[in-house]
Scaffold this motif. Structure first.
Motif, PDB file in Angstrom:
ATOM      1  N   LEU A   7       0.821  -1.215   0.000  1.00  0.00           N
ATOM      2  CA  LEU A   7       0.000   0.000   0.000  1.00  0.00           C
ATOM      3  C   LEU A   7       0.853   1.262   0.000  1.00  0.00           C
ATOM      4  O   LEU A   7       0.458   2.290  -0.557  1.00  0.00           O
ATOM      5  N   ALA A   8       2.036   1.190   0.618  1.00  0.00           N
ATOM      6  CA  ALA A   8       2.909   2.356   0.715  1.00  0.00           C
ATOM      7  C   ALA A   8       3.897   2.456  -0.441  1.00  0.00           C
ATOM      8  O   ALA A   8       4.689   3.401  -0.489  1.00  0.00           O
ATOM      9  N   LEU A   9       3.841   1.500  -1.368  1.00  0.00           N
ATOM     10  CA  LEU A   9       4.783   1.475  -2.488  1.00  0.00           C
ATOM     11  C   LEU A   9       4.140   1.809  -3.825  1.00  0.00           C
ATOM     12  O   LEU A   9       4.707   2.558  -4.624  1.00  0.00           O
ATOM     13  N   GLU A  10       2.956   1.251  -4.065  1.00  0.00           N
ATOM     14  CA  GLU A  10       2.408   1.220  -5.421  1.00  0.00           C
ATOM     15  C   GLU A  10       1.756   2.535  -5.834  1.00  0.00           C
ATOM     16  O   GLU A  10       0.831   3.027  -5.190  1.00  0.00           O
ATOM     17  N   GLY A  11       2.263   3.079  -6.948  1.00  0.00           N
ATOM     18  CA  GLY A  11       1.777   4.362  -7.451  1.00  0.00           C
ATOM     19  C   GLY A  11       1.014   4.278  -8.750  1.00  0.00           C
ATOM     20  O   GLY A  11       0.863   5.285  -9.447  1.00  0.00           O
ATOM     21  N   GLY A  12       0.537   3.090  -9.112  1.00  0.00           N
ATOM     22  CA  GLY A  12      -0.220   2.940 -10.348  1.00  0.00           C
ATOM     23  C   GLY A  12       0.664   2.603 -11.534  1.00  0.00           C
ATOM     24  O   GLY A  12       1.867   2.364 -11.408  1.00  0.00           O
ATOM     25  N   ALA A  13       0.072   2.607 -12.714  1.00  0.00           N
ATOM     26  CA  ALA A  13       0.764   2.147 -13.919  1.00  0.00           C
ATOM     27  C   ALA A  13       2.044   2.922 -14.201  1.00  0.00           C
ATOM     28  O   ALA A  13       3.041   2.347 -14.650  1.00  0.00           O
ATOM     29  N   ASP A  14       2.027   4.232 -13.954  1.00  0.00           N
ATOM     30  CA  ASP A  14       3.232   5.042 -14.209  1.00  0.00           C
ATOM     31  C   ASP A  14       3.845   5.607 -12.936  1.00  0.00           C
ATOM     32  O   ASP A  14       4.788   6.398 -12.990  1.00  0.00           O
ATOM     33  N   GLY A  15       3.311   5.210 -11.790  1.00  0.00           N
ATOM     34  CA  GLY A  15       3.839   5.684 -10.517  1.00  0.00           C
ATOM     35  C   GLY A  15       3.343   7.051 -10.097  1.00  0.00           C
ATOM     36  O   GLY A  15       3.695   7.541  -9.024  1.00  0.00           O
ATOM     37  N   LEU A  16       2.486   7.671 -10.916  1.00  0.00           N
ATOM     38  CA  LEU A  16       2.102   9.072 -10.679  1.00  0.00           C
ATOM     39  C   LEU A  16       0.665   9.249 -10.181  1.00  0.00           C
ATOM     40  O   LEU A  16       0.216  10.383  -9.986  1.00  0.00           O
ATOM     41  N   ASP A  17      -0.044   8.151  -9.959  1.00  0.00           N
ATOM     42  CA  ASP A  17      -1.466   8.261  -9.600  1.00  0.00           C
ATOM     43  C   ASP A  17      -1.695   9.184  -8.396  1.00  0.00           C
ATOM     44  O   ASP A  17      -2.610  10.017  -8.402  1.00  0.00           O
ATOM     45  N   HIS A  18      -0.898   9.041  -7.357  1.00  0.00           N
ATOM     46  CA  HIS A  18      -1.145   9.803  -6.133  1.00  0.00           C
ATOM     47  C   HIS A  18      -0.776  11.278  -6.288  1.00  0.00           C
ATOM     48  O   HIS A  18      -1.419  12.147  -5.692  1.00  0.00           O
TER      49      HIS A  18
END
Length: 289
Positions: free
Chosen positions: A212-223
């Motif tokens: 949960l603290a690592l994954e930022g979506g397909a390009d890492g930029l979702d958050h």
């Protein structure tokens, strides 16, 4: 044969090297110190001090766990960050030296006795917020996290550091429910690793850190797409922000904050000379000339 501090350290180092651990010298020393209830100075000045059977059993457990690539911070339950010591569990990211770049920037032009309100989004162990509050005695902070387990770790750390009376903790989804223009400083180390990259990470991260603290979506930029406008919303005019990024995300994250209306946007490099923290400000209120 009785094991002494020097032999224990040498043996641990050899085993960790064989296991492919990236920092066998430091990790072996930390584990020997903890297992034998010794200090770094003890190893230097009294290297032939014998370990007790209990010490040896504890060290064997520690080394075996590290050979399986469990992080030292999880084995010992603690990790130093900035100038503070934090309790760490599997429910939070292990604080890293790279993240100290956020603290270093945030403290710039932050008067020692300024009663600033700080918001830490995705507080985790509390590393960033608690390091700042330890340096600025008049400041108060709010830490937000979606994980109740992470908030429990942050709560314990705040108490052990004597900072509980200056920290409020809230379970929530980023800035949901927070008032406009209510903070002088916003800091965050959001999840920014692209989903497809996670399986390529070192076992210490891939297998032991909370996804949960690592994954930022397909390009890492979702958050960042969520955070950029929301951080600007909750900042007071003239307020500042500092958010950690991945080494290759500078241009994309800067663009998101500029599009949200931030000014003086730039990227600060870490001690390894990598792009690490995007910083900027909310435009101050216009004053009559």
């Amino acid at each position: 044969m009785t094991l002494n501090l020097l032999k224990a350290w040498q043996g641990a180092k050899k085993r960790l090297e064989a296991a492919g651990v990236s920092s066998p010298v430091i990790d072996a020393r930390l584990l020997v110190e903890a297992a034998a209830e010794a200090t770094r100075m003890d190893i230097v000045t009294d290297p032939y001090r014998a370990l007790t059977p209990d010490h040896e059993a504890t060290l064997e457990d520690y080394i075996a766990r590290r050979e399986r690539r469990e992080p030292v911070s999880h084995i010992l339950g603690r990790k130093g960050f900035w100038k503070i010591m934090l309790g760490v569990t599997r429910d939070v990211l292990t604080p890293r030296p790279d993240t100290e770049t956020v603290v270093e920037f945030a403290l710039r032009d932050f008067p020692e006795h300024a009663p600033w309100r700080i918001l830490d989004l995705g507080i985790g162990s509390g590393a960033i917020l608690l390091a700042l509050l330890a340096e600025r005695p008049a400041a108060k902070g709010l830490g937000v996290d979606v994980s109740e387990e992470a908030l429990a770790v942050a709560r314990d750390n705040a108490a052990s550091l004597g900072l509980a009376n200056r920290v409020a903790l809230l379970r929530g989804d980023w800035t949901a429910g927070l008032e406009d223009a209510s903070f002088d400083l916003v800091v965050s180390n959001p999840p920014y690793i692209a989903t497809h990259v996670i399986e390529t990470l070192e076992p210490e991260v891939r297998d032991h850190e909370p996804r949960l603290a690592l994954e930022g979506g397909a390009d890492g930029l979702d958050h960042y797409r969520i955070l950029a406008p929301e951080i600007l919303r909750v900042l007071k005019p003239g307020g500042r922000f500092a958010v950690e990024i991945g080494y290759d995300q500078k241009d994309a994250v800067e663009a998101l904050f500029k599009a949200a209306g931030a000014v003086l946007v730039q990227t600060v490099r870490d001690l390894g000379d990598r792009d690490r923290v995007v910083v900027g400000e909310k435009k101050p209120l216009e004053t009559a000339g």
